[in-house]
Design an enzyme around this catalytic site. Structure first.
Site, PDB file in Angstrom:
ATOM      1  CB  ILE A   1      77.305  17.407  -5.217  1.00  0.00           C
ATOM      2  CG1 ILE A   1      76.064  16.571  -4.860  1.00  0.00           C
ATOM      3  CG2 ILE A   1      77.743  17.151  -6.650  1.00  0.00           C
ATOM      4  CD1 ILE A   1      76.282  15.067  -4.888  1.00  0.00           C
TER       5      ILE A   1
ATOM      6  CG  ASN B   1      69.959  22.235  -9.867  1.00  0.00           C
ATOM      7  OD1 ASN B   1      69.941  21.889  -8.691  1.00  0.00           O
ATOM      8  ND2 ASN B   1      71.059  22.235 -10.589  1.00  0.00           N
TER       9      ASN B   1
ATOM     10  CE1 TYR C   1      70.321  25.517  -0.063  1.00  0.00           C
ATOM     11  CE2 TYR C   1      70.908  23.999   1.705  1.00  0.00           C
ATOM     12  CZ  TYR C   1      70.766  24.268   0.357  1.00  0.00           C
ATOM     13  OH  TYR C   1      71.063  23.289  -0.560  1.00  0.00           O
TER      14      TYR C   1
ATOM     15  CB  SER D   1      69.792  20.235   0.327  1.00  0.00           C
ATOM     16  OG  SER D   1      70.866  20.022   1.218  1.00  0.00           O
TER      17      SER D   1
ATOM     18  CB  ALA E   1      64.209  27.490   1.641  1.00  0.00           C
TER      19      ALA E   1
END
Length: 221
Positions: free
Chosen positions: A158, A60, A125, A112, A128
């Site tokens: 979230i 995580n 991001y 994500s 990845a």
């Protein structure tokens, strides 16, 4: 990360350890920089010495500074991949040998929805996190014969305390995000935790190489 952020993280870890110990289990806190090539192996060794072999690995780690494409140089690109993808590789490499030896294990990676949706300022991001989606089925095929399942949870928007640290112009209005979803509320950490707990448990023993999206219906598919 400033000093107050570090204190907040320490407090959260302390609360988790207290809950683990109240349940009758043992726990330990280990700090490691997973962008360092040898850190994951040293962490695995320390955990094995203190608690025994690891059966369940939840990856995580993540960081998503917003950088416009025009400003995404080699350094920014490499850093995003190192934290959000290569760190997963390093922990898997460190912990799977013992799982393979025992013939049982669970790996849950956290990706994500941006891996599929993309977002301005998050190109490195998102790339990845998309790499994690490639890691999942490939690793599942390699490790399945050894009793190890590998799955990914794709988290949506979230609500976490760290979003308050974002500059105001980078924050999405909660009502705008909720309007994109089928479920009209903010996602909570417990929503992601419940999915991870299921994938780590016995009821998910025949589920592997899958990507489970937890986003309130933001990205129907």
């Amino acid at each position: 990360m400033d000093h107050l952020d570090q204190i907040d993280q320490i407090d959260q870890v302390g609360e988790i350890l207290d809950a683990v110990r109240r349940s009758g289990s043992n726990g330990t806190e280990i700090s490691a920089d997973l962008t360092a090539p040898d850190a994951a192996a040293m962490m695995a060794s320390q955990i094995r010495n203190e608690l025994g072999p690891v059966d369940i690995l939840v990856n995580n780690a993540g960081a998503y500074p917003r950088t416009p494409w025009a400003d995404t140089d080699e350094q920014a690109w490499a850093k995003a991949l190192d934290i959000n993808l290569t760190a997963h590789y390093r922990t898997c490499r460190a912990f799977t040998p013992a799982m393979t030896e025992r013939g049982w294990g669970r790996i849950i990676d956290v990706s994500s929805v941006n891996a599929r949706l993309g977002r301005p300022g998050l190109t490195a991001y998102s790339t990845a996190k998309a790499g994690v989606l490639g890691l999942t089925p490939s690793l599942a095929r390699e490790l399945g014969p050894h009793g190890i399942t590998v799955n990914t949870v794709l988290s949506g928007a979230i609500q976490v305390d760290s979003e308050n640290d974002l500059p105001a112009h980078h924050r999405a209005r909660p009502e705008d995000q909720i309007a994109r979803q089928c479920v009209p509320r903010r996602g909570q950490p417990e929503d992601i935790a419940a999915a991870i707990a299921f994938l780590a448990g016995p009821s998910a023993s025949f589920i592997t190489a899958q990507s489970l999206t937890i986003d309130g219906g933001w990205m129907p598919h």
